[in-house]
Design a protein around this motif. Structure first.
Motif, PDB file in Angstrom:
ATOM      1  N   LEU A 242       0.867  -1.185   0.000  1.00  0.00           N
ATOM      2  CA  LEU A 242       0.000   0.000   0.000  1.00  0.00           C
ATOM      3  C   LEU A 242       0.895   1.224   0.000  1.00  0.00           C
ATOM      4  O   LEU A 242       1.676   1.434   0.937  1.00  0.00           O
ATOM      5  N   ILE A 243       0.805   2.026  -1.055  1.00  0.00           N
ATOM      6  CA  ILE A 243       1.574   3.267  -1.132  1.00  0.00           C
ATOM      7  C   ILE A 243       0.701   4.410  -0.615  1.00  0.00           C
ATOM      8  O   ILE A 243      -0.400   4.641  -1.120  1.00  0.00           O
ATOM      9  N   MET A 244       1.194   5.110   0.408  1.00  0.00           N
ATOM     10  CA  MET A 244       0.484   6.262   0.965  1.00  0.00           C
ATOM     11  C   MET A 244       1.203   7.516   0.482  1.00  0.00           C
ATOM     12  O   MET A 244       2.288   7.851   0.960  1.00  0.00           O
ATOM     13  N   ASN A 266       4.036  -3.587   4.938  1.00  0.00           N
ATOM     14  CA  ASN A 266       3.135  -3.520   3.775  1.00  0.00           C
ATOM     15  C   ASN A 266       2.970  -2.117   3.223  1.00  0.00           C
ATOM     16  O   ASN A 266       2.505  -1.947   2.096  1.00  0.00           O
ATOM     17  N   ILE A 267       3.336  -1.110   4.013  1.00  0.00           N
ATOM     18  CA  ILE A 267       3.048   0.271   3.618  1.00  0.00           C
ATOM     19  C   ILE A 267       4.320   1.018   3.235  1.00  0.00           C
ATOM     20  O   ILE A 267       5.348   0.916   3.908  1.00  0.00           O
ATOM     21  N   ILE A 268       4.223   1.780   2.162  1.00  0.00           N
ATOM     22  CA  ILE A 268       5.289   2.680   1.718  1.00  0.00           C
ATOM     23  C   ILE A 268       4.779   4.111   1.891  1.00  0.00           C
ATOM     24  O   ILE A 268       3.746   4.481   1.325  1.00  0.00           O
ATOM     25  N   TRP A 269       5.508   4.901   2.681  1.00  0.00           N
ATOM     26  CA  TRP A 269       5.129   6.299   2.912  1.00  0.00           C
ATOM     27  C   TRP A 269       6.017   7.180   2.034  1.00  0.00           C
ATOM     28  O   TRP A 269       7.233   7.212   2.215  1.00  0.00           O
ATOM     29  N   THR A 270       5.441   7.908   1.120  1.00  0.00           N
ATOM     30  CA  THR A 270       6.249   8.721   0.207  1.00  0.00           C
ATOM     31  C   THR A 270       6.536  10.106   0.770  1.00  0.00           C
ATOM     32  O   THR A 270       7.489  10.765   0.356  1.00  0.00           O
ATOM     33  N   GLY A 271       5.694  10.579   1.689  1.00  0.00           N
ATOM     34  CA  GLY A 271       5.817  11.954   2.150  1.00  0.00           C
ATOM     35  C   GLY A 271       5.298  12.920   1.098  1.00  0.00           C
ATOM     36  O   GLY A 271       4.637  12.536   0.135  1.00  0.00           O
ATOM     37  N   LYS A 272       5.625  14.203   1.276  1.00  0.00           N
ATOM     38  CA  LYS A 272       5.145  15.262   0.389  1.00  0.00           C
ATOM     39  C   LYS A 272       5.881  15.217  -0.942  1.00  0.00           C
ATOM     40  O   LYS A 272       7.107  15.313  -0.987  1.00  0.00           O
TER      41      LYS A 272
END
Length: 393
Positions: A242-244, A266-272
């Motif tokens: 899951l890309i956030m 499971n999660i990828i946090w891209t930031g701003k």
């Protein structure tokens, strides 16, 4: 209909503040100044503004700066000379994209000189008022303030039929025009090599289902439903990423919740991310955009995903789901994490279905900003003619 018009585009948010309305105003300004007429953006001052980056005029009026993660400044349009600043620019029409400080500004201007005003109602403001205003007196005042600004407009536009319910909650009983938003991302087929580069950046194995959330990190966009649905899928033995993509006021709490649910891997946090080409790449590698928000009145991200041939999973009956055919131009679910998880488990491995629905979304629901603003600009002429007739001008 050929007369070039000078339009004042009003917004309480403009870069460096980034949100959906900010993106809309940028698109209107760009398209109008690209051969239709002249547009000037009217917005509060921001200590981090970099207006030299834009090839059109941005008029900044006085503001109160309250440091926050999302970078909003509060417009303070009370000085008399500010009203004359607008009047002396000889606008043909003022178009506000928020019924807050800038609409108040426009109302004060029109008390000095009659000008036609359009208001586009983008957001279900009752969510913020009911959440942030603690007293009934305060809520009543806020509702009255917004209703006063809405009714002051000569014509009210909405971006979807569903958002009219929000208008009615404030007591507005007048007419409205549906004026859908467009998309600033071009229809694009991202190459396998470019997609592979992004996957390698985040160590995403091939053939792993990829979900994407794109937008502000705030709870009332039903992000908790996404997290709970992913927890359920993981507990059932499904492997996915899951890309956030985005940032927002509730980002820390959302990350904490995801960790408690055991979704760390499971999660990828891209930031701003502000680079639109980079954002396009994330849409392209996703199998499905998860957007269960019932708050948004239009959902720009649904069209952005469609630009890349990526279908969206939306809540049946939401504004974002207007015009979406289940299994044809998108996927629909109920507003529950059980329904989201159940729907995803049925489609997440069916690449042929996902690709077919994505291509239909690309061809059927995508709207360019060029087409959208051209339609709006044609409507400006009608608003101006109606205004002149009404006021015997």
């Amino acid at each position: 209909m050929d007369k070039r018009l000078k339009i004042g585009l009003g917004s309480d948010a403009f870069p460096p503040t980034t949100d959906g309305i900010s993106n809309v105003v940028q698109s209107y300004a760009q398209q109008i100044n690209n051969g239709l007429g002249e547009a000037v953006v009217i917005t509060p001052k921001n200590p981090n503004q970099q207006d030299y980056k834009y090839d059109y005029e941005i008029f900044r009026y006085k503001s109160l700066w309250v440091p926050s993660k999302e970078g909003y400044s509060v417009g303070w349009p009370f000085k008399e000379e500010l009203h004359q600043e607008i009047i002396s620019r000889n606008f043909d029409l003022l178009h506000s994209h928020t019924p807050l400080a800038t609409s108040f500004y426009f109302k004060r201007v029109c008390e000095k000189k009659k000008l036609p005003v359009v208001l586009t109602y983008h957001t279900k403001y009752e969510y913020d008022i009911d959440k942030r205003v603690p007293t009934k007196w305060g809520k009543d005042y806020a509702y009255k303030f917004l209703l006063d600004k809405i009714t002051a407009a000569d014509e009210v536009w909405v971006t979807s039929e569903g958002s009219v319910d929000s208008l009615r909650k404030f007591g507005y009983q007048g007419d409205y025009v549906v004026m859908p938003n467009g998309c600033d991302l071009p229809i694009t087929n991202v190459s396998d090599s470019d997609a592979g580069m992004i996957k390698r950046k985040h160590n995403i194995p091939e053939n792993t289902p990829i979900f994407l959330y794109s937008g502000r990190m705030i709870w009332y966009k039903n992000i908790e439903l996404i997290l709970e649905a992913c927890r359920k899928l993981k507990n059932e033995g499904h492997n996915f990423k899951l890309i956030m993509l985005g940032f927002g006021a509730d980002e820390f709490a959302i990350k904490l919740k995801a960790k408690k649910l055991g979704l760390k891997n499971n999660i990828i946090w891209t930031g701003k991310i502000l680079d639109r080409q980079e954002i396009l790449g994330y849409y392209a590698i996703a199998d499905i955009l998860l957007f269960p928000s019932v708050f948004d009145t239009n959902g720009l991200v649904v069209r952005e995903a469609a630009a890349c041939g990526t279908p969206s999973l939306l809540v049946h009956g939401s504004c974002a789901a207007e015009g979406i055919q289940d299994g044809e131009t998108g996927f629909l679910c109920m507003e529950s994490y059980h329904s989201i998880a159940s729907t995803l488990s049925k489609i997440m491995y069916n690449k042929d279905l996902i690709n077919r629905v994505g291509k239909r979304a690309q061809s059927d629901i995508y709207i360019s900003w060029e087409d959208s603003v051209k339609k709006a600009f044609d409507r400006y002429h009608i608003v101006i003619d109606n205004f002149k007739t009404k006021n015997n001008l």
